[in-house]
Design a protein around this motif. Structure first.
Motif, PDB file in Angstrom:
ATOM      1  N   ALA A   1       8.630 -38.490  90.692  1.00 51.79           N
ATOM      2  CA  ALA A   1       7.817 -37.820  91.709  1.00 51.79           C
ATOM      3  C   ALA A   1       7.662 -38.687  92.948  1.00 51.79           C
ATOM      4  N   VAL A   2       7.363 -39.977  92.740  1.00 51.37           N
ATOM      5  CA  VAL A   2       7.148 -40.879  93.882  1.00 51.37           C
ATOM      6  C   VAL A   2       8.414 -40.954  94.728  1.00 51.37           C
ATOM      7  N   VAL A   3       9.557 -41.099  94.059  1.00 52.68           N
ATOM      8  CA  VAL A   3      10.810 -41.201  94.813  1.00 52.68           C
ATOM      9  C   VAL A   3      11.066 -39.915  95.591  1.00 52.68           C
ATOM     10  N   MET A   4      10.735 -38.786  94.958  1.00 55.94           N
ATOM     11  CA  MET A   4      10.946 -37.510  95.644  1.00 55.94           C
ATOM     12  C   MET A   4      10.094 -37.426  96.917  1.00 55.94           C
ATOM     13  N   VAL A   5       8.835 -37.834  96.776  1.00 58.24           N
ATOM     14  CA  VAL A   5       7.942 -37.784  97.938  1.00 58.24           C
ATOM     15  C   VAL A   5       8.467 -38.688  99.043  1.00 58.24           C
ATOM     16  N   LEU A   6       8.905 -39.908  98.633  1.00 59.97           N
ATOM     17  CA  LEU A   6       9.431 -40.838  99.641  1.00 59.97           C
ATOM     18  C   LEU A   6      10.654 -40.247 100.328  1.00 59.97           C
ATOM     19  N   LEU A   7      11.479 -39.601  99.525  1.00 60.59           N
ATOM     20  CA  LEU A   7      12.705 -38.998 100.044  1.00 60.59           C
ATOM     21  C   LEU A   7      12.397 -37.992 101.146  1.00 60.59           C
ATOM     22  N   ILE A   8      11.266 -37.321 101.003  1.00 60.94           N
ATOM     23  CA  ILE A   8      10.915 -36.305 101.999  1.00 60.94           C
ATOM     24  C   ILE A   8      10.100 -36.907 103.135  1.00 60.94           C
ATOM     25  N   ILE A   9       9.190 -37.814 102.765  1.00 58.18           N
ATOM     26  CA  ILE A   9       8.256 -38.327 103.768  1.00 58.18           C
ATOM     27  C   ILE A   9       8.948 -39.207 104.800  1.00 58.18           C
ATOM     28  N   VAL A  10       9.901 -40.011 104.358  1.00 61.80           N
ATOM     29  CA  VAL A  10      10.530 -40.943 105.296  1.00 61.80           C
ATOM     30  C   VAL A  10      11.226 -40.204 106.445  1.00 61.80           C
ATOM     31  N   PRO A  11      12.095 -39.225 106.135  1.00 60.86           N
ATOM     32  CA  PRO A  11      12.700 -38.508 107.274  1.00 60.86           C
ATOM     33  C   PRO A  11      11.668 -37.780 108.124  1.00 60.86           C
ATOM     34  N   LEU A  12      10.625 -37.274 107.457  1.00 61.21           N
ATOM     35  CA  LEU A  12       9.590 -36.543 108.182  1.00 61.21           C
ATOM     36  C   LEU A  12       8.862 -37.461 109.163  1.00 61.21           C
TER      37      LEU A  12
END
Lengths: 384, 300
Positions: B273-284
């Motif tokens: 879950a954490v990696v998924m969030v990072l995956l989305i948050i960083v580009p955002l």
């Protein structure tokens, strides 16, 4: 008021066909005539102003020239070619839009180059033309700015450069200076005329601001309710309006309603409730006919004492063209003062007096009883 | 002290901003920190060991990075992430292709018809999302409505397999998320100054050129907003892959569910879950930074 000193073509000079011919153009929106059988000839190199209040059809007429509206009927000939069937992007006409419609996502440079690129001109040619345009409007330093980083006056110049870049045969200006504040507008009017003259493009502008029209245009067409009421040079429109609407719309005017009493070839006498009018030229009318006598406020004189007979234009006018009243209101505007004089019969007339001397000997004020008189040669008799 | 200072300095202003802040802290940041904590914890039969322990005056920090390392080394996880991103990207692209003409049409229709059209877009929300996805199951099944109809008409002799394929998955996601693309695009396009298009035509652009040179660039912020609204939830989507997706459609949401509820490996699930969030948050975050820098550049 008319500061137009441009030596521009006025009337048809060469006798050839006019450059732009608008023939019996009609535009109906549902059942309303926005433009009602307008016929108009415009010469090459002219700056023609369509002047009227909002909703008079002037913008619709301009949009038909640009190709955004299709006329219900009629013809528009540009250099002899009927352009009614051409799409906007096929017409050799460019428009400077009201509040400019600059592309917000493009730089000044790209805005000006937009039309040139659509024509598929070679790159060096585009660069040269844009540079030339930036030079013309003195915005070289701003080429890389976006429109929102410019002041109103600069945006106006970009819009002008953009509409001139393609070297159109006809330039349309829609309320060209409407978005600028008063002080800037005055300066820009002449600047704009200067640039248009330098380029030599024929120009049709639309405005509701009579001062703008008179400053910029060689000829003016006054429009109301879809019709052109009068076409003429600024001074013609102002000094010899052909109807009450035009007289009232351009500048301010005092209208006296009366009847023709004496109708001689060399003079007429018109009786109105305020006074008797002696007009030292003949009119096309008959005795007893109801007419309006129009007198501009600046053509009236005002004083507390009665004018001497010798001060009048001619002895024939003694006893005419004069009324008495009380100053009801006054507006001191610096260069001139406007008096609202309530005449004895209740009519209020406007009189303007130029404040030529710094300290006038007698200063008129509220409640003063005054004589108001004018010269019979300065009035216009309006039959409609 | 100017009025402005009084307004900005008042405690009322802080309270107004504070309430949603507290809410966001309580229901988003705090849970996320808990999830993050779990992801670096060690399992102790049924409980997690504390990350921070205090025994005999010794503070022990035990951060287990094993799950992150495992994640990075396991090609299955990496593939799942990639495939999630791929499906989400595909869904976003298809949504954009459908939504743009629709939003454009809505924005250019007469002002009095727009509320009705807007209502049509929002109408599906009145039925539960779950029911609507289930309905697709009925439609797409081997003996579902579409196959039966095509067979009855003699168009096909064998049912076409549509359910549990990438097709059904993307179809379901596009169907569900297309309104989220339409609405921001519509909001953007309806505000557009139509005189800009007239200006483009006046300068010699054909309507098609005017569309690509003026309308599309000016609707950039709407395209981006809509794409975000579709892409982000699609990456982590669980229900649609569960109901419509098949074994070939790897989605991170399902892996997450499996880790939590089948494997009961909470730290691993939390890591995913954490990696998924990072995956989305960083580009955002990068995008937001870019937006802030060019703010006002295009007042679309």
């Amino acid at each position: 008021m008319a500061t137009n000193s441009n030596p521009r073509p006025e009337a048809p000079a060469n006798g050839g066909a006019p450059f732009l011919q608008i023939k019996r153009i009609v535009k109906k929106f549902d059942d309303v005539f926005a433009v009602d059988e307008v016929t108009l000839d415009i010469q090459q190199g002219e700056i023609f102003a369509l002047l009227g209040s909002s909703g008079c059809g002037k913008s619709t007429l301009l949009r038909m020239l640009a190709g955004f509206e299709t006329p219900t009927s009629g013809q528009i000939l540009l250099a002899g070619q009927d352009i009614v069937t051409l799409a906007p992007y096929e017409r050799p006409i460019n428009m400077m839009f009201q509040s400019y419609a600059l592309f917000p996502h493009l730089t000044v440079w790209d805005n000006i180059a937009f039309g040139l690129r659509r024509d598929g001109l070679p790159k060096p040619e585009i660069e040269a033309r844009v540079a030339q345009m930036l030079d013309l409007v003195q915005l070289k330093a701003y080429a890389k700015r976006k429109p929102h980083q410019l002041s109103g006056g600069q945006q106006q110049r970009v819009a002008l450069a953009r509409s001139l870049a393609k070297r159109p045969k006809l330039l349309l200006l829609d309320e060209p200076l409407g978005a600028l504040d008063a002080k800037l507008r005055e300066r820009t009017q002449l600047e704009l005329v200067g640039i248009i003259e330098q380029v030599g493009v024929t120009c049709v502008m639309v405005t509701h601001d009579q001062e703008e029209a008179m400053t910029m245009a060689t000829r003016i067409g006054v429009m109301s309710e879809g019709k052109i009421l009068q076409i003429g040079r600024p001074d013609e429109i102002y000094e010899t309006p052909n109807c009450r609407f035009v007289a009232d719309f351009i500048g301010s005017v005092n209208l006296f309603k009366g009847n023709v009493e004496e109708d001689e070839p060399d003079h007429v006498v018109i009786a109105s409730p305020e006074c008797k009018h002696y007009i030292n030229h003949g009119i096309t009318g008959t005795a007893g006919m109801a007419v309006h006598v129009a007198v501009r406020p600046e053509k009236m004189s005002i004083r507390q004492t009665q004018p001497l007979d010798g001060e009048r234009e001619s002895l024939a006018e003694v006893g005419f063209n004069m009324a008495q009243g009380v100053i009801q209101d006054l507006a001191y505007l610096g260069s001139l003062t406007t008096y609202h004089v309530k005449l004895d019969n209740g009519t209020v007339v406007k009189v303007t007096h130029t404040n030529a001397a710094r300290h006038a000997a007698i200063r008129l004020t509220w409640g003063d009883r005054v004589y108001v008189w004018w010269c019979g040669g300065d009035v216009v008799v309006l039959t409609r | 002290m100017s009025i402005r200072d009084k307004v900005t300095g008042s405690w009322g202003r802080s309270a107004v901003i504070g309430v949603p802040m507290v809410f966001l802290l309580a229901v988003f940041l705090l849970p996320f920190l808990i999830v993050f904590k779990i992801s670096v914890s060690e399992m102790d039969v049924v409980l997690f060991k504390d990350v921070l322990t205090w025994t005999d005056d010794v503070v022990t920090v035990s951060v287990k990075l094993g799950n992150y390392i495992a994640l990075a080394q396991d090609s299955l996880y990496i593939q799942t992430y990639l495939s999630s991103l791929q499906f989400a990207a595909m869904t976003t692209a298809i949504c954009l292709l459908i939504a743009y003409p629709f939003a454009y049409f809505m924005a250019r229709s007469p002002a009095d018809k727009r509320p009705a059209l807007l209502m049509l877009v929002m109408l599906p929300f009145w039925t539960s999302f779950l029911l609507r996805v289930y309905a697709w199951k009925m439609l797409l099944a081997d003996s579902g409505v579409f196959n039966n109809m095509a067979m009855a008409l003699g168009l096909i002799s064998e049912p076409i397999k549509m359910m549990n394929t990438p097709f059904s998955l993307v179809l379901g996601m596009v169907y569900t998320y297309v309104p989220f693309m339409i609405l921001p695009l519509y909001a953007n396009l309806v505000k557009m100054d139509l005189r800009l298009l007239e200006a483009a035509l006046d300068l010699g652009a054909t309507p098609w050129q005017a569309f690509w040179r003026i309308t599309v660039p000016l609707s950039k912020s709407g395209i981006i907003a809509g794409s975000m609204l579709v892409f982000i939830p699609c990456v982590g989507e669980f229900v649609i892959p569960e109901l419509l997706g098949g074994p070939q459609t790897l989605m991170i949401g399902r892996v997450l569910w499996d880790e939590f509820f089948s494997n009961n490996d909470w730290p691993m699930a939390a890591t995913v879950a954490v990696v998924m969030v990072l995956l989305i948050i960083v580009p955002l975050a990068l995008f937001n930074k870019h937006q802030a820098e060019t703010a006002g550049g295009g007042r679309a």
